[in-house]
Design a protein around this motif. Structure first.
Motif, PDB file in Angstrom:
ATOM      1  N   MET A 230       0.774  -1.213  -0.034  1.00  9.84           N
ATOM      2  CA  MET A 230       0.057  -0.128   0.001  1.00  9.84           C
ATOM      3  C   MET A 230       0.846   1.123  -0.120  1.00  9.84           C
ATOM      4  O   MET A 230       1.715   1.399   0.786  1.00  9.84           O
ATOM      5  N   PHE A 231       0.659   2.245  -0.967  1.00  8.45           N
ATOM      6  CA  PHE A 231       1.267   3.366  -1.072  1.00  8.45           C
ATOM      7  C   PHE A 231       0.775   4.303   0.230  1.00  8.45           C
ATOM      8  O   PHE A 231      -0.317   4.361   0.368  1.00  8.45           O
ATOM      9  N   ILE A 232       1.700   4.954   1.141  1.00  4.96           N
ATOM     10  CA  ILE A 232       1.203   5.803   1.891  1.00  4.96           C
ATOM     11  C   ILE A 232       1.743   7.159   1.662  1.00  4.96           C
ATOM     12  O   ILE A 232       2.825   7.390   0.910  1.00  4.96           O
ATOM     13  N   GLU A 233       1.172   8.199   2.156  1.00  6.63           N
ATOM     14  CA  GLU A 233       1.346   9.672   2.072  1.00  6.63           C
ATOM     15  C   GLU A 233       2.051  10.068   3.484  1.00  6.63           C
ATOM     16  O   GLU A 233       1.199   9.950   4.556  1.00  6.63           O
ATOM     17  N   MET A 234       3.016  10.748   3.390  1.00  2.00           N
ATOM     18  CA  MET A 234       3.567  11.568   4.593  1.00  2.00           C
ATOM     19  C   MET A 234       3.857  13.024   4.318  1.00  2.00           C
ATOM     20  O   MET A 234       3.564  13.389   3.354  1.00  2.00           O
ATOM     21  N   ASN A 235       4.240  13.692   5.324  1.00  2.00           N
ATOM     22  CA  ASN A 235       4.553  15.042   5.271  1.00  2.00           C
ATOM     23  C   ASN A 235       5.766  15.274   3.882  1.00  2.00           C
ATOM     24  O   ASN A 235       5.751  16.368   3.293  1.00  2.00           O
ATOM     25  N   ASP A 236       6.597  14.318   3.663  1.00  2.00           N
ATOM     26  CA  ASP A 236       7.479  14.661   2.563  1.00  2.00           C
ATOM     27  C   ASP A 236       7.018  13.899   1.402  1.00  2.00           C
ATOM     28  O   ASP A 236       7.701  13.543   0.172  1.00  2.00           O
ATOM     29  N   TYR A 237       5.738  13.695   1.010  1.00  2.00           N
ATOM     30  CA  TYR A 237       5.240  12.716  -0.018  1.00  2.00           C
ATOM     31  C   TYR A 237       5.688  13.752  -1.395  1.00  2.00           C
ATOM     32  O   TYR A 237       6.069  13.024  -2.288  1.00  2.00           O
ATOM     33  N   ALA A 238       5.350  15.030  -1.368  1.00  2.00           N
ATOM     34  CA  ALA A 238       5.431  15.879  -2.477  1.00  2.00           C
ATOM     35  C   ALA A 238       7.203  15.747  -2.864  1.00  2.00           C
ATOM     36  O   ALA A 238       7.502  15.763  -4.083  1.00  2.00           O
ATOM     37  N   GLU A 239       7.927  15.930  -1.837  1.00  2.00           N
ATOM     38  CA  GLU A 239       9.370  15.913  -2.163  1.00  2.00           C
ATOM     39  C   GLU A 239       9.857  14.637  -2.922  1.00  2.00           C
ATOM     40  O   GLU A 239      10.604  14.520  -3.749  1.00  2.00           O
ATOM     41  N   LEU A 240       9.491  13.339  -2.103  1.00  2.00           N
ATOM     42  CA  LEU A 240       9.523  12.111  -2.686  1.00  2.00           C
ATOM     43  C   LEU A 240       9.026  11.949  -3.924  1.00  2.00           C
ATOM     44  O   LEU A 240       9.912  11.046  -4.843  1.00  2.00           O
ATOM     45  N   LYS A 241       7.943  12.171  -4.235  1.00  5.23           N
ATOM     46  CA  LYS A 241       7.198  11.954  -5.522  1.00  5.23           C
ATOM     47  C   LYS A 241       8.118  12.645  -6.520  1.00  5.23           C
ATOM     48  O   LYS A 241       8.219  12.231  -7.662  1.00  5.23           O
ATOM     49  N   SER A 242       8.540  14.021  -6.288  1.00  5.77           N
ATOM     50  CA  SER A 242       9.339  14.700  -7.492  1.00  5.77           C
ATOM     51  C   SER A 242      10.464  13.962  -7.542  1.00  5.77           C
ATOM     52  O   SER A 242      11.125  14.285  -8.867  1.00  5.77           O
ATOM     53  N   LYS A 243      11.210  13.210  -7.046  1.00  6.50           N
ATOM     54  CA  LYS A 243      12.299  12.284  -6.913  1.00  6.50           C
ATOM     55  C   LYS A 243      11.974  10.969  -7.495  1.00  6.50           C
ATOM     56  O   LYS A 243      12.848   9.854  -7.711  1.00  6.50           O
ATOM     57  N   ASN A 244      10.709  10.596  -7.717  1.00  5.29           N
ATOM     58  CA  ASN A 244      10.190   9.092  -8.166  1.00  5.29           C
ATOM     59  C   ASN A 244      10.609   8.191  -7.168  1.00  5.29           C
ATOM     60  O   ASN A 244      10.873   7.173  -7.346  1.00  5.29           O
ATOM     61  N   LEU A 245      10.324   8.503  -5.781  1.00  3.00           N
ATOM     62  CA  LEU A 245      10.375   7.566  -4.817  1.00  3.00           C
ATOM     63  C   LEU A 245       9.109   7.520  -4.084  1.00  3.00           C
ATOM     64  O   LEU A 245       8.315   8.710  -3.698  1.00  3.00           O
ATOM     65  N   TRP A 246       8.733   6.252  -3.538  1.00  8.92           N
ATOM     66  CA  TRP A 246       7.561   6.181  -3.141  1.00  8.92           C
ATOM     67  C   TRP A 246       7.500   5.230  -1.664  1.00  8.92           C
ATOM     68  O   TRP A 246       8.369   4.451  -1.779  1.00  8.92           O
ATOM     69  N   ARG A 247       6.852   5.655  -0.716  1.00 10.73           N
ATOM     70  CA  ARG A 247       6.699   4.886   0.439  1.00 10.73           C
ATOM     71  C   ARG A 247       5.560   3.922   0.334  1.00 10.73           C
ATOM     72  O   ARG A 247       4.398   3.965   0.212  1.00 10.73           O
ATOM     73  N   ILE A 248       6.107   2.536   0.659  1.00 12.18           N
ATOM     74  CA  ILE A 248       5.063   1.548   0.439  1.00 12.18           C
ATOM     75  C   ILE A 248       5.112   0.686   1.980  1.00 12.18           C
ATOM     76  O   ILE A 248       6.298   0.222   2.115  1.00 12.18           O
ATOM     77  N   VAL A 249       3.954   0.248   2.190  1.00 12.12           N
ATOM     78  CA  VAL A 249       4.042  -0.803   3.604  1.00 12.12           C
ATOM     79  C   VAL A 249       3.556  -1.995   2.757  1.00 12.12           C
ATOM     80  O   VAL A 249       2.626  -2.099   1.834  1.00 12.12           O
ATOM     81  N   SER A 250       4.554  -3.029   2.916  1.00 11.51           N
ATOM     82  CA  SER A 250       4.161  -4.550   2.436  1.00 11.51           C
ATOM     83  C   SER A 250       3.054  -4.992   3.014  1.00 11.51           C
ATOM     84  O   SER A 250       2.341  -4.711   4.273  1.00 11.51           O
ATOM     85  N   GLU A 251       2.265  -5.939   2.330  1.00  8.50           N
ATOM     86  CA  GLU A 251       1.103  -6.379   2.743  1.00  8.50           C
ATOM     87  C   GLU A 251       1.031  -7.073   4.047  1.00  8.50           C
ATOM     88  O   GLU A 251       0.156  -7.045   4.793  1.00  8.50           O
ATOM     89  N   SER A 252       2.121  -7.606   4.451  1.00 12.20           N
ATOM     90  CA  SER A 252       2.367  -8.583   5.966  1.00 12.20           C
ATOM     91  C   SER A 252       1.964  -7.344   6.818  1.00 12.20           C
ATOM     92  O   SER A 252       1.897  -7.798   7.974  1.00 12.20           O
ATOM     93  N   LYS A 253       2.312  -6.180   6.690  1.00 14.03           N
ATOM     94  CA  LYS A 253       2.525  -5.021   7.624  1.00 14.03           C
ATOM     95  C   LYS A 253       1.439  -4.026   7.721  1.00 14.03           C
ATOM     96  O   LYS A 253       1.301  -3.195   8.580  1.00 14.03           O
ATOM     97  N   ILE A 254       0.463  -4.242   6.918  1.00 16.69           N
ATOM     98  CA  ILE A 254      -0.584  -3.345   6.483  1.00 16.69           C
ATOM     99  C   ILE A 254      -1.572  -3.208   7.875  1.00 16.69           C
ATOM    100  O   ILE A 254      -1.907  -2.214   8.100  1.00 16.69           O
ATOM    101  N   GLY A 255      -2.019  -4.515   8.276  1.00 19.06           N
ATOM    102  CA  GLY A 255      -2.799  -4.587   9.704  1.00 19.06           C
ATOM    103  C   GLY A 255      -2.242  -3.678  10.694  1.00 19.06           C
ATOM    104  O   GLY A 255      -2.717  -2.895  11.315  1.00 19.06           O
ATOM    105  N   GLN A 256      -0.852  -4.115  10.918  1.00 19.82           N
ATOM    106  CA  GLN A 256      -0.209  -3.341  12.090  1.00 19.82           C
ATOM    107  C   GLN A 256      -0.151  -1.974  11.801  1.00 19.82           C
ATOM    108  O   GLN A 256      -0.067  -0.981  12.483  1.00 19.82           O
ATOM    109  N   TYR A 257       0.181  -1.330  10.477  1.00 16.52           N
ATOM    110  CA  TYR A 257       0.279  -0.014  10.196  1.00 16.52           C
ATOM    111  C   TYR A 257      -1.058   0.758  10.339  1.00 16.52           C
ATOM    112  O   TYR A 257      -1.114   1.800  10.829  1.00 16.52           O
TER     113      TYR A 257
END
Length: 83
Positions: free
Chosen positions: A33-60
């Protein structure tokens, strides 16, 4: 994939909502699952993405712990599909 291609697929239906199948060039595919944090715009501009793997989604979702996510480079992603 470019950051525009990824964002077009992810927003708004999948960002922080539900997992997608992510296929990479050089590593095994994952469901995550792609997630959005306060650095989302900066990471997106560099084509970097925060992703939580399926095994950790419930915990997240329970804790909101952003350290459960990993950052992936969008140039390594070849395809995104609805899981």
């Amino acid at each position: 994939m470019t950051n525009d291609q990824i964002e077009k697929f992810v927003n708004p239906a999948y960002l922080g909502q539900k997992p997608v199948q992510i296929i990479f060039k050089t590593r095994p595919s994952i469901k995550g699952m792609f997630i959005e944090m306060n650095d989302y715009a900066e990471l997106k501009s560099k084509n970097l993405w925060r992703i939580v793997s399926e095994s950790k989604i419930g915990q997240y979702k329970d804790s909101g712990d952003n350290s459960l996510a990993r950052i992936f480079n969008g140039t390594e992603i070849t395809r995104l599909t609805d899981s």
